[in-house]
Design an enzyme around this catalytic site. Structure first.
Site, PDB file in Angstrom:
ATOM      1  N   LYS A  22     -38.928 -15.468  26.573  1.00 51.82           N
ATOM      2  CA  LYS A  22     -37.753 -15.642  26.859  1.00 51.82           C
ATOM      3  C   LYS A  22     -37.376 -16.904  26.425  1.00 51.82           C
ATOM      4  CE  LYS A  22     -36.748 -16.680  31.188  1.00 51.82           C
ATOM      5  NZ  LYS A  22     -35.996 -17.709  31.527  1.00 51.82           N
ATOM      6  N   ASN A  23     -38.045 -17.967  26.748  1.00 47.19           N
ATOM      7  CA  ASN A  23     -37.485 -19.526  26.662  1.00 47.19           C
ATOM      8  C   ASN A  23     -37.667 -19.952  25.269  1.00 47.19           C
ATOM      9  OD1 ASN A  23     -36.749 -19.292  29.285  1.00 47.19           O
ATOM     10  ND2 ASN A  23     -38.363 -20.528  29.940  1.00 47.19           N
ATOM     11  N   ARG A  93     -27.609 -20.277  33.127  1.00 47.43           N
ATOM     12  CA  ARG A  93     -27.467 -21.619  32.512  1.00 47.43           C
ATOM     13  C   ARG A  93     -27.991 -21.960  31.270  1.00 47.43           C
ATOM     14  NH1 ARG A  93     -27.989 -25.114  35.094  1.00 47.43           N
ATOM     15  NH2 ARG A  93     -29.351 -26.150  33.471  1.00 47.43           N
ATOM     16  N   CYS A 117     -28.283 -23.992  40.286  1.00 50.84           N
ATOM     17  CA  CYS A 117     -28.837 -22.717  40.679  1.00 50.84           C
ATOM     18  C   CYS A 117     -29.901 -22.864  41.739  1.00 50.84           C
ATOM     19  CB  CYS A 117     -29.672 -22.173  39.436  1.00 50.84           C
ATOM     20  SG  CYS A 117     -31.227 -23.083  39.025  1.00 50.84           S
ATOM     21  N   ARG A 122     -29.673 -29.260  38.330  1.00 48.61           N
ATOM     22  CA  ARG A 122     -29.778 -28.981  37.121  1.00 48.61           C
ATOM     23  C   ARG A 122     -28.838 -29.388  36.090  1.00 48.61           C
ATOM     24  NH1 ARG A 122     -32.960 -23.402  36.363  1.00 48.61           N
ATOM     25  NH2 ARG A 122     -33.462 -24.238  34.281  1.00 48.61           N
ATOM     26  N   PRO A 123     -28.281 -30.690  36.165  1.00 51.70           N
ATOM     27  CA  PRO A 123     -27.151 -31.267  35.310  1.00 51.70           C
ATOM     28  C   PRO A 123     -27.618 -31.111  33.868  1.00 51.70           C
ATOM     29  CG  PRO A 123     -28.721 -32.981  36.473  1.00 51.70           C
ATOM     30  CD  PRO A 123     -28.936 -31.538  36.965  1.00 51.70           C
ATOM     31  N   VAL A 124     -26.503 -31.455  33.047  1.00 47.83           N
ATOM     32  CA  VAL A 124     -26.683 -31.396  31.614  1.00 47.83           C
ATOM     33  C   VAL A 124     -26.422 -32.851  30.768  1.00 47.83           C
ATOM     34  CG1 VAL A 124     -26.665 -28.892  31.254  1.00 47.83           C
ATOM     35  CG2 VAL A 124     -24.506 -30.240  31.329  1.00 47.83           C
ATOM     36  N   ASP A 125     -26.323 -33.956  31.884  1.00 50.93           N
ATOM     37  CA  ASP A 125     -25.880 -35.053  31.339  1.00 50.93           C
ATOM     38  C   ASP A 125     -26.635 -35.695  30.033  1.00 50.93           C
ATOM     39  OD1 ASP A 125     -28.000 -35.132  33.444  1.00 50.93           O
ATOM     40  OD2 ASP A 125     -28.214 -37.530  33.078  1.00 50.93           O
ATOM     41  N   GLN A 126     -27.820 -35.205  29.967  1.00 52.77           N
ATOM     42  CA  GLN A 126     -28.632 -35.737  28.966  1.00 52.77           C
ATOM     43  C   GLN A 126     -28.093 -34.929  27.543  1.00 52.77           C
ATOM     44  OE1 GLN A 126     -30.937 -38.377  29.345  1.00 52.77           O
ATOM     45  NE2 GLN A 126     -29.950 -38.184  31.081  1.00 52.77           N
ATOM     46  N   ILE A 327     -40.799 -31.313  38.781  1.00 49.10           N
ATOM     47  CA  ILE A 327     -39.845 -31.245  37.899  1.00 49.10           C
ATOM     48  C   ILE A 327     -38.415 -30.623  38.792  1.00 49.10           C
ATOM     49  CG2 ILE A 327     -38.965 -29.590  35.933  1.00 49.10           C
ATOM     50  CD1 ILE A 327     -41.262 -31.479  35.106  1.00 49.10           C
ATOM     51  N   ARG A 397     -34.464 -10.567  34.765  1.00 47.69           N
ATOM     52  CA  ARG A 397     -34.083 -11.660  33.784  1.00 47.69           C
ATOM     53  C   ARG A 397     -35.026 -11.968  32.713  1.00 47.69           C
ATOM     54  NH1 ARG A 397     -30.304 -16.358  36.456  1.00 47.69           N
ATOM     55  NH2 ARG A 397     -30.499 -16.700  34.306  1.00 47.69           N
TER      56      ARG A 397
HETATM   57  C1  EPZ Z   1     -36.113 -25.267  30.835  1.00 49.17           C
HETATM   58  O1  EPZ Z   1     -35.013 -25.289  31.736  1.00 49.17           O
HETATM   59  C2  EPZ Z   1     -36.785 -23.531  31.201  1.00 49.17           C
HETATM   60  N1  EPZ Z   1     -35.578 -22.683  30.890  1.00 49.17           N
HETATM   61  C3  EPZ Z   1     -37.030 -23.627  32.551  1.00 49.17           C
HETATM   62  O2  EPZ Z   1     -37.523 -22.303  32.944  1.00 49.17           O
HETATM   63  C4  EPZ Z   1     -38.031 -24.296  32.877  1.00 49.17           C
HETATM   64  O3  EPZ Z   1     -38.673 -24.467  34.087  1.00 49.17           O
HETATM   65  C5  EPZ Z   1     -37.689 -25.883  32.568  1.00 49.17           C
HETATM   66  O4  EPZ Z   1     -37.297 -25.810  31.298  1.00 49.17           O
HETATM   67  C6  EPZ Z   1     -38.976 -26.983  32.783  1.00 49.17           C
HETATM   68  O5  EPZ Z   1     -40.054 -26.723  31.802  1.00 49.17           O
HETATM   69  C7  EPZ Z   1     -35.341 -22.569  29.426  1.00 49.17           C
HETATM   70  O6  EPZ Z   1     -36.067 -23.088  28.663  1.00 49.17           O
HETATM   71  C8  EPZ Z   1     -34.264 -21.577  29.402  1.00 49.17           C
HETATM   72  P1  EPZ Z   1     -35.173 -29.250  31.930  1.00 49.17           P
HETATM   73  P2  EPZ Z   1     -34.266 -26.730  31.499  1.00 49.17           P
HETATM   74  O7  EPZ Z   1     -33.795 -29.568  31.221  1.00 49.17           O
HETATM   75  O8  EPZ Z   1     -34.327 -27.010  30.126  1.00 49.17           O
HETATM   76  C9  EPZ Z   1     -33.658 -32.591  34.882  1.00 49.17           C
HETATM   77  C10 EPZ Z   1     -37.656 -20.083  33.810  1.00 49.17           C
HETATM   78  O9  EPZ Z   1     -38.201 -19.641  34.934  1.00 49.17           O
HETATM   79  N2  EPZ Z   1     -32.526 -32.739  33.839  1.00 49.17           N
HETATM   80  O10 EPZ Z   1     -36.557 -29.496  31.260  1.00 49.17           O
HETATM   81  O11 EPZ Z   1     -32.839 -26.581  32.193  1.00 49.17           O
HETATM   82  C11 EPZ Z   1     -33.580 -31.263  35.390  1.00 49.17           C
HETATM   83  O12 EPZ Z   1     -32.654 -31.397  36.654  1.00 49.17           O
HETATM   84  C12 EPZ Z   1     -36.740 -21.213  33.616  1.00 49.17           C
HETATM   85  O13 EPZ Z   1     -37.863 -19.403  32.650  1.00 49.17           O
HETATM   86  C13 EPZ Z   1     -31.383 -33.790  34.116  1.00 49.17           C
HETATM   87  O14 EPZ Z   1     -31.208 -34.462  35.118  1.00 49.17           O
HETATM   88  O15 EPZ Z   1     -35.077 -27.659  32.181  1.00 49.17           O
HETATM   89  C14 EPZ Z   1     -34.723 -31.040  36.013  1.00 49.17           C
HETATM   90  O16 EPZ Z   1     -35.063 -31.790  37.243  1.00 49.17           O
HETATM   91  C15 EPZ Z   1     -36.492 -21.867  34.968  1.00 49.17           C
HETATM   92  N3  EPZ Z   1     -30.489 -33.876  33.146  1.00 49.17           N
HETATM   93  C16 EPZ Z   1     -35.504 -31.655  34.812  1.00 49.17           C
HETATM   94  O17 EPZ Z   1     -34.754 -32.600  34.075  1.00 49.17           O
HETATM   95  C17 EPZ Z   1     -30.343 -33.034  31.907  1.00 49.17           C
HETATM   96  O18 EPZ Z   1     -29.259 -33.254  31.194  1.00 49.17           O
HETATM   97  C18 EPZ Z   1     -36.220 -30.672  33.776  1.00 49.17           C
HETATM   98  O19 EPZ Z   1     -35.248 -30.281  33.529  1.00 49.17           O
HETATM   99  C19 EPZ Z   1     -31.327 -32.102  31.883  1.00 49.17           C
HETATM  100  C20 EPZ Z   1     -32.328 -31.897  32.841  1.00 49.17           C
END
Ligand code: EPZ
Length: 417
Positions: A22-23, A93, A117, A122-126, A327, A397
């Site tokens: 999926k990912n 998301r 969620c 889960r912000p997207v600031d980065q 995480i 999902r």
């Molecule tokens: C991906 O989510 C996966 N989803 C998640 O899988 C997985 O748990 C996660 O990576 C960690 O491995 C997909 O690939 C579609 P992150 P993602 O950005 O990219 C913080 C599942 O069950 N962060 O790596 O959204 C964030 O809050 C799902 O299949 C910021 O602060 O995760 C988290 O604490 C759940 N700002 C950490 O970083 C940002 O701009 C890692 O998040 C981005 C992230």
């Protein structure tokens, strides 16, 4: 609302095939936005999240046709509406993954903020910070990200933390930027590498995927390609845990243990025999598992997406395990539901202390998120009596035909409406 009814007590035995990841599929579907030529995909899993992404891409003008059992043909030629609405994004998301490609191909994008969620803010600031570094003008207003850029320019970006979709969004945007982009502190997950391989087959110039420094030389356009989605390592790990918890003996095909070292190591520590073949993995469980402590962290360390499943197996293992989630800030919601089945779990901040009990007892429980649902299934498979899991739309999902695959392994699982 569908529920899953499980009669516990069966050991899982036999063989099932693992579906595409999926990912990996989600970002690769978005790569179709980067080219006017067809992107042909195989081994695409049939999941609700994939259907949601295809609807979103279709609304933007991407042509989508199913090909055979697990194939898809996508065409970005008709892309004419670089907008991802709140209605669509709030259900998934990962829709944020259209932001980088839209900006790179159309020079503009209007994408709803995903919102939080169950497992965290889960912000997207980065994602935004990286696109701004590449010269994009980004405004966030009324719940939407509005981004514009004549043409993105290569930049050196170092993300504040490892972010999987952040790395993927920026890597896709950089493919069509002018000059070189360097992403430091990049995510090393195998799904990032699968996306990079697909982009390279479309003519992108990327090196370093799988390491924490990815270099992308921008090109003027990308062409069509054919790509097979990698196997789902989290689905693989989930079935391994189900077999381990039920004293079973299963062989999983169309998958690889190559990306599961941390998970395989923990299952071996718990007492399982694991045989690794080229595109299969076999697990034989001991009579009773030994408790295993773990700490989640970015790849190649233990994956957060396997944390809930390991909490379930620790509930019935011998001994005490400490699970540390580093995480996400709220990824222990399955603990309360597992306690309804008789588990002995103490939550202390980002630590969960799990004391193995001789047996769990079936009960009615509620799924809260995708991987929490999987942990409740594993617990239900080992609990005495019946377990009824509500809100299993979370499951659909991310797990293709899960009750069918489990039934093939001898589990007594059925979907009730
Ligand atoms: C991906 O989510 C996966 N989803 C998640 O899988 C997985 O748990 C996660 O990576 C960690 O491995 C997909 O690939 C579609 P992150 P993602 O950005 O990219 C913080 C599942 O069950 N962060 O790596 O959204 C964030 O809050 C799902 O299949 C910021 O602060 O995760 C988290 O604490 C759940 N700002 C950490 O970083 C940002 O701009 C890692 O998040 C981005 C992230």
């Amino acid at each position: 609302m569908d529920k899953l009814l499980i009669q516990g007590g069966q050991s899982l035995r036999g063989e099932v095939a693992i579906s595409g990841a999926k990912n990996a599929a989600l970002p690769i579907l978005c790569a179709s936005l980067l080219s006017a030529e067809p992107l042909n995909l195989t081994n695409v899993p049939h999941l609700n999240d994939i259907a949601t992404m295809l609807r979103l891409l279709g609304e933007m003008g991407v042509g989508v046709t199913m090909e055979g059992v697990d194939g898809l043909a996508l065409s970005g030629a008709g892309l004419n509406n670089p907008v991802a609405s709140y209605e669509r994004v709030k259900t998934m998301r990962a829709s944020i993954l259209v932001l980088g490609p839209l900006l790179a191909r159309c020079g503009e994008a209007k994408v709803s903020l995903p919102g939080g969620c169950a497992i965290g803010a889960r912000p997207v600031d980065q994602h935004i910070k990286g696109l701004q570094a590449m010269g994009a003008e980004v405004k966030v207003e009324h719940g939407y990200v509005h981004a514009r850029a004549q043409r993105l320019k290569g930049a050196r970006i170092c993300t504040d933390m490892v972010t999987v979709t952040g790395t993927e969004n920026l890597m896709m945007a950089a493919c069509l930027a002018e000059g070189e982009t360097i992403i430091e502190n990049a995510a090393r997950e195998p799904e990032v590498v699968d996306l990079a391989n697909c982009l390279v087959s479309m003519g992108a110039r990327i090196s370093g995927a799988g390491t924490d420094v990815i270099r992308i030389q921008g090109v003027d356009k990308l062409h069509g390609a054919t790509h097979a989605i990698m196997p789902d390592r989290i689905e693989t790990g989930t079935y391994l845990c189900a077999a381990a918890a039920t004293g079973g003996d299963v062989r999983l095909t169309r998958t690889s243990a190559a990306y599961l070292d941390a998970v395989v190591d923990k299952l071996m520590d718990a007492g399982c025999d694991i045989v690794i073949e080229r595109d299969a993995i076999r697990l034989k469980a001991p009579q009773r598992l030994k408790a295993v402590s773990l700490r989640t962290a970015p790849y190649p360390a233990f994956p957060t997406d396997m944390q809930a499943q390991f909490m379930a197996i620790n509930c019935v293992a011998e001994g005490v395990a400490t699970i540390r989630e580093t995480i996400f800030e709220n990824r222990f919601m399955h603990a309360n539901e597992l306690m309804r089945l008789g588990a002995d779990i103490q939550i202390e901040g980002s630590n969960a202390i799990v004391r193995g009990v001789p047996a769990l007892e079936g009960a009615a429980v509620m799924a809260t998120d995708l991987r929490a649902s999987a942990s409740l299934i594993i617990a239900g498979l080992v609990a005495q009596g019946e377990t009824l899991i509500d809100r299993i739309y979370h499951l659909d999902r991310g797990y293709e035909r899960i009750e069918e695959k489990l039934a093939r392994l001898g589990a007594s699982v059925k979907r009730v409406h």
